[in-house]
Motif scaffolding. Structure first.
Motif, short mmCIF file in Angstrom:
data_model
loop_
_atom_site.label_atom_id
_atom_site.label_comp_id
_atom_site.label_asym_id
_atom_site.label_seq_id
_atom_site.Cartn_x
_atom_site.Cartn_y
_atom_site.Cartn_z
N GLU A 34 0.73 -1.12 0.01
CA GLU A 34 -0.19 -0.21 0.00
C GLU A 34 1.13 1.15 0.10
O GLU A 34 1.70 1.44 0.84
CB GLU A 34 -0.91 -0.05 1.16
CG GLU A 34 -1.66 1.29 1.42
CD GLU A 34 -2.31 2.01 0.42
OE1 GLU A 34 -3.21 1.26 -0.24
OE2 GLU A 34 -2.22 3.31 0.25
N GLY A 45 -18.01 9.20 -0.47
CA GLY A 45 -19.41 9.59 0.12
C GLY A 45 -19.48 8.96 1.31
O GLY A 45 -20.50 9.19 2.29
N PHE A 47 -21.19 6.06 2.27
CA PHE A 47 -22.40 5.29 2.63
C PHE A 47 -22.22 4.08 1.52
O PHE A 47 -21.66 4.48 0.21
CB PHE A 47 -23.45 6.15 2.35
CG PHE A 47 -23.73 6.51 1.09
CD1 PHE A 47 -23.41 7.69 0.80
CD2 PHE A 47 -24.75 5.99 0.17
CE1 PHE A 47 -23.92 8.09 -0.67
CE2 PHE A 47 -25.19 6.54 -1.10
CZ PHE A 47 -24.56 7.63 -1.43
N ASP A 246 -12.07 -0.32 -8.17
CA ASP A 246 -12.03 0.77 -8.94
C ASP A 246 -11.06 0.47 -10.08
O ASP A 246 -11.34 0.92 -11.32
CB ASP A 246 -11.58 2.00 -8.32
CG ASP A 246 -12.87 2.57 -7.77
OD1 ASP A 246 -13.89 1.97 -7.66
OD2 ASP A 246 -12.67 3.76 -7.00
C1 LIG Z 1 -16.22 11.63 -5.19
C2 LIG Z 1 -16.44 10.15 -4.90
C3 LIG Z 1 -17.42 9.81 -3.89
C4 LIG Z 1 -17.61 8.22 -3.51
N1 LIG Z 1 -18.57 8.09 -2.90
C5 LIG Z 1 -18.95 6.69 -2.62
C6 LIG Z 1 -19.78 6.59 -1.66
O1 LIG Z 1 -20.56 7.21 -1.28
N2 LIG Z 1 -19.98 5.01 -1.73
C7 LIG Z 1 -19.35 4.12 -2.16
O2 LIG Z 1 -19.57 2.81 -2.09
N3 LIG Z 1 -18.25 4.42 -3.16
C8 LIG Z 1 -18.17 5.97 -3.30
N4 LIG Z 1 -17.01 6.07 -4.11
C9 LIG Z 1 -16.25 5.14 -4.67
C10 LIG Z 1 -15.42 4.48 -3.73
O3 LIG Z 1 -14.65 5.22 -3.17
C11 LIG Z 1 -14.29 3.49 -4.47
O4 LIG Z 1 -15.25 2.78 -5.27
C12 LIG Z 1 -13.47 2.57 -3.49
O5 LIG Z 1 -12.78 3.40 -2.44
C13 LIG Z 1 -12.93 1.50 -4.50
O6 LIG Z 1 -12.13 0.75 -3.83
P1 LIG Z 1 -10.67 0.32 -4.11
O7 LIG Z 1 -10.25 -0.60 -3.11
O8 LIG Z 1 -10.99 -0.50 -5.67
O9 LIG Z 1 -9.70 1.43 -4.49
P2 LIG Z 1 -9.08 2.59 -3.44
O10 LIG Z 1 -10.02 2.66 -2.08
O11 LIG Z 1 -8.78 3.79 -4.13
O12 LIG Z 1 -7.67 1.97 -2.95
C14 LIG Z 1 -6.83 1.76 -3.90
C15 LIG Z 1 -5.34 1.89 -3.13
O13 LIG Z 1 -4.46 1.45 -3.78
C16 LIG Z 1 -3.06 2.14 -3.40
N5 LIG Z 1 -2.06 2.32 -4.61
C17 LIG Z 1 -2.45 2.71 -5.80
N6 LIG Z 1 -1.51 2.54 -6.59
C18 LIG Z 1 -0.35 1.81 -5.87
C19 LIG Z 1 0.84 1.37 -6.20
N7 LIG Z 1 1.43 1.41 -7.37
N8 LIG Z 1 1.66 0.77 -5.03
C20 LIG Z 1 1.01 0.69 -3.91
N9 LIG Z 1 -0.26 1.03 -3.50
C21 LIG Z 1 -0.95 1.56 -4.67
C22 LIG Z 1 -3.88 3.40 -3.05
O14 LIG Z 1 -2.90 4.24 -2.19
C23 LIG Z 1 -5.12 3.18 -2.29
O15 LIG Z 1 -4.94 3.09 -1.12
C24 LIG Z 1 -16.75 7.42 -4.37
C25 LIG Z 1 -15.90 7.88 -5.34
C26 LIG Z 1 -15.54 9.29 -5.56
C27 LIG Z 1 -14.45 9.81 -6.46
#
Ligand SMILES: Cc1cc2nc3c(=O)[nH]c(=O)nc-3n(C[C@H](O)[C@H](O)[C@H](O)COP(=O)(O)OP(=O)(O)OC[C@H]3O[C@@H](n4cnc5c(N)ncnc54)[C@H](O)[C@@H]3O)c2cc1C
Length: 340
Positions: A34, A45, A47, A246
């Motif tokens: 990480e 957001g 929620f 994502d």
């Molecule tokens: C404006 C906005 C509002 C939102 N509101 C909501 C909501 O209300 N409810 C909801 O369910 N979702 C919401 N989302 C979406 C939600 O935040 C994401 O879908 C969720 O965080 C995805 O989780 P993830 O684990 O895929 O990615 P993330 O939570 O983004 O985690 C990815 C991680 O990878 C790490 N990383 C990236 N590249 C590297 C690398 N090369 N080496 C090591 N580490 C790395 C980053 O530091 C990060 O910690 C919202 C998004 C946005 C933009």
């Protein structure tokens, strides 16, 4: 038989952490890199809609979500109309990312996971056993996400959604009596920094009443976060590359479903990865099986969310939404039904 290479997860957001936890509980060795540290605030957001008890159980998240808030209604603020109240088909969960990510990270380590924080991986080539949970892809600098926590901010319902000009903003009750305020905005020249930037964007997009409510509240400047260059385009994943959350596909934020999708994508990858770790599936089969499962589960919801997204953002289309709302027809029921 030669044992397969160990599992390496890049990215410790919800997809990476929850997958790592579930794999560790099944006895699979996992190293997770990480780039940041815990706890940390994230633009979100805060929620969660569409997260089923079966996913929570499969990933072993139950004890970590025991105290989450449960939200049953959304108040929609569309232009100058009085708010419209929409009942959610199932309760949305409310908890800050500051608490949630840190909790899962702790559980992963307690389960014997090797968590490398402050470790940004720069060589991002796919290879057997490597999972990309790196979050959103970077796009053009058109859209900006901003968030902060506020206290003494009274809500009409536990969730509020406000539509502005090329913007929408969600308010969600989170733990400790705080309210998360998070918005998606088309980037423009707005003067502000830290806790003044979000209110400045609210005013620039016609959300003056909401801005005035923030002025009267107590803002937590340590929670301010921003992300730019959000990419809502759809990409086809190359074979032999396994991306979750994502990194696989980003659903428009208004759905409150991105976090559930991160967990669900970890759940969908679990069985193929267990077969790979047991040496009964090749890496290529593991990627194919996971990609097919992700596509099958998410295709419909991504298509409906993409279709509705412009109606929340563009003032001309928002007028349609306002008219439907006056007729008590907020058209999100089929979308919410597809989120599980
Ligand atoms: C404006 C906005 C509002 C939102 N509101 C909501 C909501 O209300 N409810 C909801 O369910 N979702 C919401 N989302 C979406 C939600 O935040 C994401 O879908 C969720 O965080 C995805 O989780 P993830 O684990 O895929 O990615 P993330 O939570 O983004 O985690 C990815 C991680 O990878 C790490 N990383 C990236 N590249 C590297 C690398 N090369 N080496 C090591 N580490 C790395 C980053 O530091 C990060 O910690 C919202 C998004 C946005 C933009």
């Amino acid at each position: 038989m030669i044992s397969p290479p160990p599992i390496e997860i890049i990215g410790g957001g919800l997809a990476g952490l929850s997958l790592g936890l579930a794999l560790r509980r099944a006895g699979v060795p996992v190293t997770l890199h990480e780039a940041g540290t815990y706890p940390r605030h994230r633009v979100c957001g805060e929620f969660i809609t569409g997260l089923d008890p079966s996913t929570i159980e499969r990933l072993g998240l139950g004890p970590l979500l025991e105290d989450v808030l449960r939200h049953h209604e959304v108040a929609w603020f569309i232009h100058d109309q009085p708010p419209r109240i929409q009942q959610l088909p199932a309760a949305a969960l409310g908890l800050s990312r500051f608490v949630l990510d840190a909790r899962i990270a702790r559980a992963f380590v307690a389960a014997g996971g090797d968590l490398q924080t402050g470790s940004r991986v720069t060589d991002l080539d796919p290879r057997p056993g490597r999972i990309f949970a790196t979050g959103r892809r970077r796009g053009k600098p058109t859209w900006l996400g901003l968030k902060l926590h506020a206290r003494h901010l009274e809500l009409t319902r536990e969730l509020e959604l406000h539509l502005g000009a090329d913007a929408y903003v969600g308010l969600a009750q989170i733990e400790g009596g705080a309210v998360n305020v998070c918005g998606l905005f088309r980037r423009q020249d707005v003067v502000g920094r830290g806790a003044t930037l979000l209110p400045a964007y609210l005013r620039a997009t016609g959300l003056d009443r909401l801005a005035a409510r923030l002025d009267a509240a107590e803002l937590d400047s340590s929670s301010c976060s921003a992300i730019a260059a959000l990419d809502f385009d759809r990409h086809v994943e190359p074979s032999e590359r396994l991306s979750l959350g994502d990194a696989c596909a980003m659903i428009p934020p208004f759905t409150g479903n991105g976090m559930a999708m991160a967990f669900q994508s970890a759940e969908l990858a679990l069985d193929p990865l267990l077969a790979y770790a047991a040496g009964t599936a090749t890496w290529s089969d593991t990627c194919d099986a996971t990609q097919a499962a992700l596509h099958g589960r998410f295709r419909l919801r991504l298509a409906s969310a993409d279709l509705l997204h412009p109606f929340l953002l563009q003032p001309r289309r928002q007028r349609w939404l306002a008219a439907l709302s006056r007729a008590r027809l907020i058209p999100f029921r089929p979308l919410y039904a597809s989120l599980h």
